[in-house]
Design an enzyme around this catalytic site. Sequence first.
Site, mmCIF file in Angstrom:
data_model
loop_
_atom_site.group_PDB
_atom_site.id
_atom_site.type_symbol
_atom_site.label_atom_id
_atom_site.label_comp_id
_atom_site.label_asym_id
_atom_site.label_seq_id
_atom_site.Cartn_x
_atom_site.Cartn_y
_atom_site.Cartn_z
ATOM 1 N N ARG A 1 0.844 -1.215 0.000
ATOM 2 C CA ARG A 1 0.000 0.000 0.000
ATOM 3 C C ARG A 1 0.875 1.260 0.000
ATOM 4 N NH1 ARG A 1 -3.009 -3.567 -0.518
ATOM 5 N NH2 ARG A 1 -5.179 -3.712 0.140
ATOM 6 N N SER B 1 -10.201 0.219 3.548
ATOM 7 C CA SER B 1 -9.403 0.042 4.769
ATOM 8 C C SER B 1 -8.906 1.382 5.276
ATOM 9 C CB SER B 1 -8.193 -0.838 4.486
ATOM 10 O OG SER B 1 -8.598 -2.094 4.017
ATOM 11 N N GLU C 1 -4.232 4.373 6.273
ATOM 12 C CA GLU C 1 -4.038 3.929 4.893
ATOM 13 C C GLU C 1 -4.420 5.020 3.892
ATOM 14 O OE1 GLU C 1 -4.095 2.571 1.343
ATOM 15 O OE2 GLU C 1 -6.118 2.318 2.102
#
Length: 348
Positions: free
Chosen positions: A163, A237, A333
């Site tokens: 990520r 997320s 995130e």
Amino acid sequence: MQFLSDVSLEAFNTLALPARAANFCTVHTLPELEQARRHAQARDWPVTVLGGGSNVVLVGDVSGLVVRMAITGIETVEEDGDVLVRAGAGENWHSLVAHCLENDWYGLENLALIPGSVGAAPIQNIGAYGVELAERFESLEALVLDTGECVTLGPEDCRFGYRDSVFKHGALPPVIITSVTLRLFRQPRLCLDYPELAGVLAERGPGSVSPRTVFDAVCRLRRQKLPDPSLRPNAGSFFKNPVIDGARARSLARRFPDMPRYAIPDGRVKVPAAWLIDRCGWKGRRLGAVGVHDRQALVLVNFGGGVGKELLALSAQIAEDVRRCFGIELELEPTVLGAEAYTGPESE
Ligand code: EPU
């Protein structure tokens, strides 16, 4: 192309957070993007690009120029038996995945139904069900903000991680991604390592699994757990899954034998943030207008009328509990925007 001022961004972020752009334009072509770049440069405005708005938390108004990326188009070239698919940054990611599958260009099935735009995909190196964008990535084209030059960046330039990419760290001269080229396959190449996906496909029996059945299974799994942003505004997320060292993972596993953990090649261990948050009792809890989704503890939801500050305050409480209980730091995130106007929950 029109430059607008004082524009609400509520409809342009999937958390439906209220914030305004000091200036705003939508670009459909490269010349329009270059025009927007010059317009901002002449006024010394910072430029913020919004794709699908599905991975941003707007905590305040955004100064300078907000550019909504709407450059579309999909082209293909055959190379070494593979298909190179070049898509405009403003294409919708899931539509691209579906389009590729319909044309028998394989390799994106596991990434079905991820919200957002093609241009945003490399920034957080989107990933799901055992596949990451980086594994299909060939190159991207981008406009350099300072000079207007068009550059092509390869995988090494992008420095993809979990990520993560160079674009999250401001390591390059700032650029705007205009297209992404993916290397896809003519023959199915199934990735069935993710236990949950393997589980549902095993029920079908060997030999009956195809890229189409993987695509359908991923869509079903995501629909079961992840709220549809148009009904329950969210940004997927909210935290990354933390990676901890092996010794710490072993000691935690003695205290919490049911803690899921995945060894990664460098010897460290990835722990699901959803499990940590769930275990701290946050799943389904609501604080005012915002809360934690009741089917996936990693997803924070705006139930209506919530603001960015409330969401960050909620995420700070969750992170504090996880720190106290497990000694693990959670990292956000999505990208936080408008933060210059934000003074933080502590100062109130
Ligand atoms: N779990 C819980 N409680 C929950 C949800 C999950 O204990 O409320 C446990 C599950 O039992 C499982 C583990 O946590 O053992 C992992 O859950 P899941 O498979 O749902 O995946 P995740 O780690 O929560 C990641 C990605 C998702 C991606 C899925 C599937 C990150 C930050 N998130 O979630 O990506 O769709 O795997 O591959 O890596 C996103 O990035 O926005 C996103 C949704």
